[in-house]
Design a protein around this motif. Structure first.
Motif, PDB file in Angstrom:
ATOM      1  N   LEU A  34       0.849  -1.187   0.000  1.00 49.51           N
ATOM      2  CA  LEU A  34       0.000   0.000   0.000  1.00 49.51           C
ATOM      3  C   LEU A  34       0.884   1.236   0.000  1.00 49.51           C
ATOM      4  CD1 LEU A  34      -2.472  -0.964   2.872  1.00 49.51           C
ATOM      5  CD2 LEU A  34      -2.733  -1.397   0.429  1.00 49.51           C
ATOM      6  N   GLN A  35       0.571   2.194  -0.848  1.00 51.89           N
ATOM      7  CA  GLN A  35       1.300   3.465  -0.876  1.00 51.89           C
ATOM      8  C   GLN A  35       0.269   4.578  -0.932  1.00 51.89           C
ATOM      9  OE1 GLN A  35       4.811   4.135  -0.968  1.00 51.89           O
ATOM     10  NE2 GLN A  35       4.046   6.184  -0.566  1.00 51.89           N
ATOM     11  N   ARG A  36       0.319   5.494   0.040  1.00 47.94           N
ATOM     12  CA  ARG A  36      -0.606   6.626   0.029  1.00 47.94           C
ATOM     13  C   ARG A  36      -0.269   7.495  -1.176  1.00 47.94           C
ATOM     14  NH1 ARG A  36      -3.963   8.658   4.021  1.00 47.94           N
ATOM     15  NH2 ARG A  36      -2.917   7.417   5.631  1.00 47.94           N
ATOM     16  N   ASP A  37      -1.275   7.817  -1.986  1.00 47.16           N
ATOM     17  CA  ASP A  37      -1.062   8.609  -3.200  1.00 47.16           C
ATOM     18  C   ASP A  37      -0.491   9.981  -2.871  1.00 47.16           C
ATOM     19  OD1 ASP A  37      -2.118   6.489  -4.580  1.00 47.16           O
ATOM     20  OD2 ASP A  37      -4.064   7.417  -4.964  1.00 47.16           O
ATOM     21  N   GLY A  38       0.496  10.402  -3.666  1.00 48.13           N
ATOM     22  CA  GLY A  38       1.092  11.716  -3.530  1.00 48.13           C
ATOM     23  C   GLY A  38       2.099  11.847  -2.403  1.00 48.13           C
ATOM     24  N   GLN A  39       2.427  10.775  -1.734  1.00 53.31           N
ATOM     25  CA  GLN A  39       3.388  10.839  -0.637  1.00 53.31           C
ATOM     26  C   GLN A  39       4.474   9.793  -0.849  1.00 53.31           C
ATOM     27  OE1 GLN A  39       1.560  10.542   3.189  1.00 53.31           O
ATOM     28  NE2 GLN A  39       0.251  12.310   2.875  1.00 53.31           N
ATOM     29  N   SER A  40       5.546  10.197  -1.499  1.00 54.34           N
ATOM     30  CA  SER A  40       6.615   9.245  -1.776  1.00 54.34           C
ATOM     31  C   SER A  40       7.273   8.744  -0.497  1.00 54.34           C
ATOM     32  CB  SER A  40       7.662   9.867  -2.695  1.00 54.34           C
ATOM     33  OG  SER A  40       8.231  10.996  -2.068  1.00 54.34           O
ATOM     34  N   ASP A  41       7.270   9.585   0.552  1.00 55.26           N
ATOM     35  CA  ASP A  41       7.861   9.150   1.816  1.00 55.26           C
ATOM     36  C   ASP A  41       6.778   8.890   2.867  1.00 55.26           C
ATOM     37  OD1 ASP A  41       7.057  11.757   2.152  1.00 55.26           O
ATOM     38  OD2 ASP A  41       8.790  12.330   3.350  1.00 55.26           O
ATOM     39  N   GLY A  42       5.547   8.792   2.425  1.00 57.61           N
ATOM     40  CA  GLY A  42       4.437   8.584   3.346  1.00 57.61           C
ATOM     41  C   GLY A  42       4.267   7.136   3.737  1.00 57.61           C
ATOM     42  N   LEU A  43       3.072   6.805   4.147  1.00 57.05           N
ATOM     43  CA  LEU A  43       2.759   5.462   4.623  1.00 57.05           C
ATOM     44  C   LEU A  43       2.968   4.430   3.531  1.00 57.05           C
ATOM     45  CD1 LEU A  43       1.496   3.583   6.776  1.00 57.05           C
ATOM     46  CD2 LEU A  43      -0.705   4.114   5.734  1.00 57.05           C
ATOM     47  N   GLU A  44       3.759   3.448   3.829  1.00 58.11           N
ATOM     48  CA  GLU A  44       3.939   2.325   2.918  1.00 58.11           C
ATOM     49  C   GLU A  44       3.915   1.057   3.756  1.00 58.11           C
ATOM     50  OE1 GLU A  44       7.088   0.561  -0.282  1.00 58.11           O
ATOM     51  OE2 GLU A  44       6.930   2.725  -0.038  1.00 58.11           O
ATOM     52  N   VAL A  45       3.021   0.174   3.407  1.00 59.55           N
ATOM     53  CA  VAL A  45       2.846  -1.067   4.161  1.00 59.55           C
ATOM     54  C   VAL A  45       3.003  -2.225   3.182  1.00 59.55           C
ATOM     55  CG1 VAL A  45       1.246  -2.423   5.552  1.00 59.55           C
ATOM     56  CG2 VAL A  45       1.197   0.061   5.696  1.00 59.55           C
ATOM     57  N   SER A  46       3.766  -3.214   3.554  1.00 59.51           N
ATOM     58  CA  SER A  46       3.879  -4.416   2.738  1.00 59.51           C
ATOM     59  C   SER A  46       3.383  -5.593   3.555  1.00 59.51           C
ATOM     60  CB  SER A  46       5.319  -4.671   2.309  1.00 59.51           C
ATOM     61  OG  SER A  46       5.749  -3.644   1.453  1.00 59.51           O
ATOM     62  N   ARG A  47       2.596  -6.429   2.940  1.00 59.82           N
ATOM     63  CA  ARG A  47       2.069  -7.611   3.609  1.00 59.82           C
ATOM     64  C   ARG A  47       2.234  -8.811   2.689  1.00 59.82           C
ATOM     65  NH1 ARG A  47       2.107  -4.779   7.483  1.00 59.82           N
ATOM     66  NH2 ARG A  47       0.327  -3.866   8.537  1.00 59.82           N
ATOM     67  N   SER A  48       2.368  -9.958   3.283  1.00 61.79           N
ATOM     68  CA  SER A  48       2.425 -11.204   2.531  1.00 61.79           C
ATOM     69  C   SER A  48       1.497 -12.192   3.207  1.00 61.79           C
ATOM     70  CB  SER A  48       3.853 -11.742   2.521  1.00 61.79           C
ATOM     71  OG  SER A  48       3.924 -12.902   1.736  1.00 61.79           O
ATOM     72  N   ARG A  49       0.635 -12.800   2.458  1.00 67.97           N
ATOM     73  CA  ARG A  49      -0.302 -13.776   2.995  1.00 67.97           C
ATOM     74  C   ARG A  49       0.385 -15.133   2.995  1.00 67.97           C
ATOM     75  NH1 ARG A  49      -3.638 -11.808   5.959  1.00 67.97           N
ATOM     76  NH2 ARG A  49      -4.930 -13.616   5.697  1.00 67.97           N
ATOM     77  N   THR A  50       0.034 -15.963   3.929  1.00 67.63           N
ATOM     78  CA  THR A  50       0.634 -17.298   3.962  1.00 67.63           C
ATOM     79  C   THR A  50      -0.420 -18.391   3.918  1.00 67.63           C
ATOM     80  OG1 THR A  50       0.657 -17.256   6.366  1.00 67.63           O
ATOM     81  CG2 THR A  50       2.657 -16.508   5.244  1.00 67.63           C
ATOM     82  N   LEU A  51      -1.671 -18.003   3.708  1.00 70.64           N
ATOM     83  CA  LEU A  51      -2.747 -18.996   3.681  1.00 70.64           C
ATOM     84  C   LEU A  51      -2.759 -19.771   2.366  1.00 70.64           C
ATOM     85  CD1 LEU A  51      -5.585 -16.878   5.305  1.00 70.64           C
ATOM     86  CD2 LEU A  51      -4.105 -18.572   6.390  1.00 70.64           C
ATOM     87  N   GLY A  52      -2.469 -19.089   1.268  1.00 68.04           N
ATOM     88  CA  GLY A  52      -2.427 -19.747  -0.036  1.00 68.04           C
ATOM     89  C   GLY A  52      -3.739 -20.397  -0.415  1.00 68.04           C
ATOM     90  N   GLY A  53      -3.651 -21.334  -1.306  1.00 72.18           N
ATOM     91  CA  GLY A  53      -4.822 -22.100  -1.665  1.00 72.18           C
ATOM     92  C   GLY A  53      -5.584 -21.605  -2.868  1.00 72.18           C
ATOM     93  N   HIS A  54      -5.067 -20.622  -3.591  1.00 69.67           N
ATOM     94  CA  HIS A  54      -5.759 -20.129  -4.785  1.00 69.67           C
ATOM     95  C   HIS A  54      -5.333 -20.975  -5.980  1.00 69.67           C
ATOM     96  CE1 HIS A  54      -7.131 -16.788  -2.410  1.00 69.67           C
ATOM     97  NE2 HIS A  54      -5.876 -16.600  -2.022  1.00 69.67           N
ATOM     98  N   ILE A  55      -6.299 -21.315  -6.802  1.00 66.57           N
ATOM     99  CA  ILE A  55      -6.075 -22.260  -7.906  1.00 66.57           C
ATOM    100  C   ILE A  55      -5.225 -21.669  -9.035  1.00 66.57           C
ATOM    101  CG2 ILE A  55      -8.192 -21.755  -9.174  1.00 66.57           C
ATOM    102  CD1 ILE A  55      -7.223 -25.283  -8.634  1.00 66.57           C
ATOM    103  N   ASP A  56      -5.279 -20.335  -9.216  1.00 67.14           N
ATOM    104  CA  ASP A  56      -4.528 -19.706 -10.302  1.00 67.14           C
ATOM    105  C   ASP A  56      -4.117 -18.291  -9.893  1.00 67.14           C
ATOM    106  OD1 ASP A  56      -6.803 -18.073 -10.630  1.00 67.14           O
ATOM    107  OD2 ASP A  56      -7.610 -19.371 -12.188  1.00 67.14           O
ATOM    108  N   PRO A  57      -3.215 -17.672 -10.663  1.00 66.34           N
ATOM    109  CA  PRO A  57      -2.738 -16.335 -10.287  1.00 66.34           C
ATOM    110  C   PRO A  57      -3.849 -15.285 -10.290  1.00 66.34           C
ATOM    111  CG  PRO A  57      -1.724 -17.035 -12.358  1.00 66.34           C
ATOM    112  CD  PRO A  57      -2.493 -18.192 -11.826  1.00 66.34           C
ATOM    113  N   GLU A  58      -4.813 -15.413 -11.169  1.00 65.65           N
ATOM    114  CA  GLU A  58      -5.911 -14.437 -11.222  1.00 65.65           C
ATOM    115  C   GLU A  58      -6.705 -14.446  -9.915  1.00 65.65           C
ATOM    116  OE1 GLU A  58      -8.008 -11.290 -12.499  1.00 65.65           O
ATOM    117  OE2 GLU A  58      -6.270 -12.132 -13.517  1.00 65.65           O
TER     118      GLU A  58
END
Length: 78
Positions: A34-58
């Protein structure tokens, strides 16, 4: 486009970038940023899910955007 290419979408003043990732047993998971629009040094959050289980990339893209939108909604809650 390759299966692990990030896609971005605007939502409530944020840019959400989702990347599908191959997980165990040939299923798909995702990470998002997530990057707040217009703020290059603003809030940036990165998350990674570990549940998985989706049949395809879409499916992983769709799930990633939905989870990220919930996080944005929570961040904007007073």
């Amino acid at each position: 486009m390759s299966d692990s290419t990030a896609r971005s979408e605007q939502y409530r003043g944020f840019t959400i970038s989702v990347t599908p990732q191959k997980d165990n047993d040939d299923l798909w998971d995702f990470s998002y940023r997530l990057q707040r629009d217009g703020q290059s040094d603003g809030l940036e959050v990165s998350r990674s899910r570990t549940l998985g289980g989706h049949i395809d990339p879409e499916s992983a893209y769709v799930a990633g955007f939905e989870v990220a939108k919930i996080e944005v909604d929570n961040l904007l809650r007073p």
